[in-house]
Design an enzyme around this catalytic site. Structure first.
Site, PDB file in Angstrom:
ATOM      1  N   TYR A  85     -10.327  15.396  51.214  1.00  0.00           N
ATOM      2  CA  TYR A  85     -11.467  14.524  50.960  1.00  0.00           C
ATOM      3  C   TYR A  85     -11.274  13.186  51.685  1.00  0.00           C
ATOM      4  CZ  TYR A  85     -12.908  17.607  47.095  1.00  0.00           C
ATOM      5  OH  TYR A  85     -13.311  18.676  46.329  1.00  0.00           O
TER       6      TYR A  85
ATOM      7  N   LEU B 176     -25.409  20.086  40.389  1.00  0.00           N
ATOM      8  CA  LEU B 176     -26.797  19.711  40.698  1.00  0.00           C
ATOM      9  C   LEU B 176     -27.287  20.362  41.987  1.00  0.00           C
ATOM     10  CD1 LEU B 176     -26.653  15.901  39.791  1.00  0.00           C
ATOM     11  CD2 LEU B 176     -27.131  17.873  38.322  1.00  0.00           C
TER      12      LEU B 176
ATOM     13  N   SER C   1     -20.561  21.229  42.122  1.00  0.00           N
ATOM     14  CA  SER C   1     -21.952  21.184  42.575  1.00  0.00           C
ATOM     15  C   SER C   1     -22.918  21.560  41.458  1.00  0.00           C
ATOM     16  CB  SER C   1     -22.170  22.107  43.783  1.00  0.00           C
ATOM     17  OG  SER C   1     -23.411  21.859  44.406  1.00  0.00           O
TER      18      SER C   1
ATOM     19  N   GLY D 180     -28.088  17.975  44.661  1.00  0.00           N
ATOM     20  CA  GLY D 180     -29.134  17.037  44.269  1.00  0.00           C
ATOM     21  C   GLY D 180     -30.471  17.682  43.977  1.00  0.00           C
ATOM     22  N   LEU D 181     -30.609  18.991  44.248  1.00  0.00           N
ATOM     23  CA  LEU D 181     -31.897  19.648  44.019  1.00  0.00           C
ATOM     24  C   LEU D 181     -32.298  19.666  42.554  1.00  0.00           C
ATOM     25  CD1 LEU D 181     -31.476  20.567  46.981  1.00  0.00           C
ATOM     26  CD2 LEU D 181     -32.486  22.755  46.329  1.00  0.00           C
ATOM     27  N   LEU D 182     -31.296  19.638  41.673  1.00  0.00           N
ATOM     28  CA  LEU D 182     -31.575  19.719  40.244  1.00  0.00           C
ATOM     29  C   LEU D 182     -31.548  18.355  39.563  1.00  0.00           C
ATOM     30  CD1 LEU D 182     -29.400  22.889  39.540  1.00  0.00           C
ATOM     31  CD2 LEU D 182     -31.899  22.782  39.596  1.00  0.00           C
TER      32      LEU D 182
END
Length: 324
Positions: free
Chosen positions: A53, A213, A211, A216-218
């Site tokens: 990361y 979400l 992930s 970010g879609l959710l």
């Protein structure tokens, strides 16, 4: 905060974990430290990172940020369960990645140095390595445990049969068994329900969904787009077009419930059997606070069925999901 055991182990972890993938990439160090402070203050003790990361190859930037936060107050180390990962390329040399014994040894030592600690609470294999013999990988991991550099072992992005192989191999050797698996899992991506989740439940492995979400879609993506806000990365924007009808129906469902879409998505994961702790990946303190609100949401059976209708999963575990 609520707590549970990590799989069959005696290790107690918070029901939500703090993911740090944004640290050093989208979140500068001062803001990252503020997120860590707030998370610990709110009772989050599972801090998840990886040696890859960060924004520069091989730098381990995110681990360094966590290490500098720990250095400010040594007492912080005992307040968290520190988990990192090994597999990804940390340089351009032939042995700078994957799961050879030589890379695992060096990667662990480098992570310890960057994090400023003498041990890792959980070392997770970040991916399967199809070219390194499993005996070699597991012997190297067991040695780190024997040396006291690692306390628990985990996996990430393993298929169901990989999980089974890891467990049975460890049982055959009489050695250390993985206690956690980190997989992508959310309302839009439910493939793990076929074999990964059943394998985790069978072997007492705690699932740590990442992930939650779905990029970010959710999290109210259509609402933000209508307001002229950020919809996410280009990949997320393409997926939003593909799932637009389902996401629109979901956002309306959440509005009727008077709950934020991001919180509902995480709460749904918390209701799934076998899930230990979804991994939140906030870029800001505000996003962290929003995610923690999922703990206050209770979804009854009817609500869960409604979400299943909006986002149909594979209809159960394999093979019943596709065979008689």
């Amino acid at each position: 905060m609520k707590y549970t055991q990590l799989g069959r182990s005696g290790l107690t972890v918070s029901r939500l974990g703090l993911g740090t993938m944004n640290f050093g990439v989208h979140t500068p160090e001062p803001e990252a430290h503020a997120i860590l402070d707030r998370a610990v203050d709110r009772g989050v003790n599972l801090v998840d990172t990886a040696n890859t990361y960060g924004s520069r190859l091989g730098a381990g930037e995110t681990e360094q940020i966590i290490g500098s936060w720990l250095a400010k107050d040594p007492a912080r180390r005992d307040r968290i369960v520190l988990a990192t990962k090994v597999y990804g390329m940390m340089g351009r040399e032939p042995n700078a990645g994957r799961l050879s014994a030589i890379h695992i040894k060096k990667a662990c030592e480098d992570s310890l140095r960057r994090l400023g600690t003498d041990h890792l609470d959980v070392l997770q294999v970040h991916h399967v390595d199809r070219r390194t013999p499993w005996d070699e990988t597991w012997q190297a991991l067991e040695l780190l445990v024997a040396q006291g550099k690692v306390t628990y072992l985990g996996t990430s992005n393993f298929a169901g049969w990989h999980l089974t192989r890891a467990q049975e191999h460890a049982l055959h050797r009489g050695g250390v068994r993985p206690v956690s698996e980190q997989s992508v899992y959310n309302l839009l991506e439910r493939t793990v329900e076929l074999e990964v989740l059943p394998a985790c439940r069978n072997y007492g492995v705690g699932l740590l969904p990442y992930s939650p979400l779905h990029g970010g879609l959710l999290s109210g993506a259509l609402r933000r787009a209508a307001a002229g806000g950020r919809t996410g990365l280009p990949k997320s924007a393409r997926q939003l077009q593909h799932h637009r009808d389902a996401v629109a129906a979901y956002e309306k469902w959440c509005a009727d419930l008077e709950r934020a879409p991001a919180q509902v998505a995480v709460a749904w994961l918390l209701h799934q059997p076998g899930v230990t702790a979804p991994i939140l990946g906030p870029r800001t303190v505000e996003q962290l606070e929003d995610g923690l609100g999922a703990l206050r949401i209770s979804l009854d059976g009817d609500r869960l069925k409604e979400l299943d209708a909006l986002f149909p999963g594979p209809k159960g575990p394999a093979p019943e999901a596709y065979a008689w």
